[in-house]
Design an enzyme around this catalytic site. Structure first.
Site, PDB file in Angstrom:
ATOM      1  CG  HIS A 195       0.082   7.517  -9.856  1.00 27.24           C
ATOM      2  ND1 HIS A 195       1.341   7.693  -9.322  1.00 27.24           N
ATOM      3  CD2 HIS A 195      -0.735   7.430  -8.772  1.00 27.24           C
ATOM      4  CE1 HIS A 195       1.278   7.697  -8.005  1.00 27.24           C
ATOM      5  NE2 HIS A 195       0.024   7.526  -7.640  1.00 27.24           N
ATOM      6  CG  ASP A 245      -2.783  13.203  -1.843  1.00 26.16           C
ATOM      7  OD1 ASP A 245      -3.018  12.246  -1.079  1.00 26.16           O
ATOM      8  OD2 ASP A 245      -1.648  13.423  -2.310  1.00 26.16           O
ATOM      9  CD  GLU A 254      -1.825   4.015  -0.873  1.00 27.03           C
ATOM     10  OE1 GLU A 254      -2.268   3.893  -2.030  1.00 27.03           O
ATOM     11  OE2 GLU A 254      -1.285   5.052  -0.457  1.00 27.03           O
ATOM     12  CD  GLU A 295       0.735   8.110  -0.807  1.00 32.39           C
ATOM     13  OE1 GLU A 295       1.551   7.178  -0.782  1.00 32.39           O
ATOM     14  OE2 GLU A 295       0.196   8.502  -1.873  1.00 32.39           O
ATOM     15  CD  GLU A 296      -0.548   9.556  -5.000  1.00 34.80           C
ATOM     16  OE1 GLU A 296       0.631   9.259  -5.268  1.00 34.80           O
ATOM     17  OE2 GLU A 296      -1.483   8.752  -5.072  1.00 34.80           O
ATOM     18  CG  HIS A 325      -3.458   8.862  -0.261  1.00 40.28           C
ATOM     19  ND1 HIS A 325      -3.832   9.324  -1.493  1.00 40.28           N
ATOM     20  CD2 HIS A 325      -2.868   7.657  -0.470  1.00 40.28           C
ATOM     21  CE1 HIS A 325      -3.473   8.434  -2.419  1.00 40.28           C
ATOM     22  NE2 HIS A 325      -2.903   7.407  -1.823  1.00 40.28           N
ATOM     23  CG  ASP A 367      -3.030   5.690  -5.544  1.00 38.85           C
ATOM     24  OD1 ASP A 367      -3.271   5.646  -4.327  1.00 38.85           O
ATOM     25  OD2 ASP A 367      -1.935   6.058  -6.002  1.00 38.85           O
TER      26      ASP A 367
HETATM   27 ZN   LIG Z   1      -2.025   5.904  -2.942  1.00 35.17          ZN
END
Ligand SMILES: [Zn+2]
Length: 369
Positions: free
Chosen positions: A345, A88, A171, A142-143, A86, A112
């Site tokens: 994150h 994003d 990932e 995806e988030e 992903h 991530d």
């Molecule tokens: Zn991810």
């Protein structure tokens, strides 16, 4: 070296920072991708850069849907593998532009999963003749809620692009192989009683007291441990919320215990729901949300060769990831990426340069002819 090749944070008026000398080095490329801000629903800039690079590669056919960019080789190989990541990130948290300290690239999305995206993009442009046909998926959102998820949109509107024999989702796993994933199910277990004034409590039936039995069953519950293809999945059943009560002088007539079941992928969502109803027999059980698990599926030839290239034993993925979307389409899938999932994150999110180099070497070992 890294600083000199990559400029500051990317702005829309600037030329594509993913130049040929950036693309040949997955470490430099990781940093360049981090510096193109791409918070969910704001991925146009990064998708433009990625699409431009893939179009120029010549050996790939490219398609864009929204801010999801797909590319594939057409070499008429027997098998096709999918590499997906992903584009994003979660919201920026004072962690852009990127910085490099020793062996670590810091910045929003570094772990991530721009390190993983860099591996796929590097491979897409530098390996024109892989031993399997390869489909590359660089997808949006995806988030956030799954209605925006680029893989979801592709599955719905362009399912042909998701055909393959095996998929690797890049990932963060810190270089480990995490296969399949557990399913998850949310439910409300409700106890009912009869309201009364608490001064005459014998006239009522207290629903909160009745919840004691629900909690005792949870306490006594022995979750299963299931091993599939050498991967061990530990199930879990947890109360994650409890609510009840009307006022300080009222015997309550309802109490709700919210429970979450994490189930091994040998159970379907339906079987998981049945299991939950058995555990809470006699109570009102309402399933409010669920997502299926994914079997590890490591016996396909490309999967076995991938494991040989990585050279370490796979472990079970405990959380839910987009591998389950592939599994739902009948494609065995696993997670493998350079970032540390524990840092995803976090404001000090970073990725180890050594893990990016290892990842790139592994994918080459696997896919080079
Ligand atoms: Zn991810």
């Amino acid at each position: 070296m890294i600083r000199s090749l990559v400029g500051p944070r990317y702005g829309a008026h600037m030329a594509n920072p993913l130049t040929p000398d950036v693309l040949v080095d997955p470490v430099v490329l990781t940093r360049a991708l981090v510096d193109v801000e791409s918070v969910s629903r704001d991925e146009k800039a990064i998708a433009d850069c990625v699409e431009d690079v893939l179009q120029k590669a010549g050996h790939l056919s490219v398609r864009r849907v929204g801010n999801t960019v797909m590319a594939r080789t057409k070499l008429a190989r027997d098998q096709r593998v999918i590499l997906a990541g992903h584009l994003d990130t979660v919201p920026v948290n004072g962690n852009l532009p990127s910085t490099v300290v020793d062996d670590l690239i810091y910045g929003c999305g570094a772990a991530d999963m721009k390190g993983g995206v860099a591996l796929a993009l590097h491979l897409a442009v530098t390996l024109p003749d892989p031993q399997y046909d390869v489909t590359y998926l660089f997808y949006e959102s995806e988030e956030i809620e799954s209605e925006f998820n680029g893989l979801n949109l592709v599955a719905r509107e362009h399912p042909k692009w998701l055909r393959g024999d095996f998929a690797v989702l890049l990932e963060p796993t810190f270089g480990a192989v995490e296969a399949g994933c557990q399913g998850t199910l949310q439910a409300r277990v409700t106890t009912r009683g009869r309201r009364a004034h608490s001064a005459r409590s014998w006239r009522g039936v207290n629903a909160i007291h009745a919840a004691g039995e629900v909690l005792r069953r949870l306490e006594a519950y022995h979750p299963r441990t299931v091993t599939i293809d050498g991967c061990t999945y530990r199930e879990g059943l947890s109360a994650v919320g409890i609510s009840g009560g009307v006022a300080g002088n009222v015997v309550p007539d309802e109490c709700v215990v919210d429970v979450n079941l994490r189930f091994a992928p040998d159970r379907s969502e339906k079987q998981a729901a049945e299991h939950l109803r058995e555990v809470f027999q006699g109570f009102d059980v309402e399933v409010t949300d669920s997502a299926p698990g994914a079997l590890p599926g490591l016996d396909a030839a490309p999967a076995r060769e991938f494991l040989a290239a990585v050279g370490i034993e796979p472990a079970a993925k405990l959380g839910w990831t987009d591998v389950a979307r592939f599994a739902a389409l009948g494609i065995p899938a696993l997670n493998y990426g350079p970032g540390d999932p524990a840092l995803a994150h976090a404001p000090d999110e970073h990725v180890e340069i050594g893990k990016i180099r290892d990842g790139a070497a592994t994918l080459y070992r696997w896919l080079a002819p």
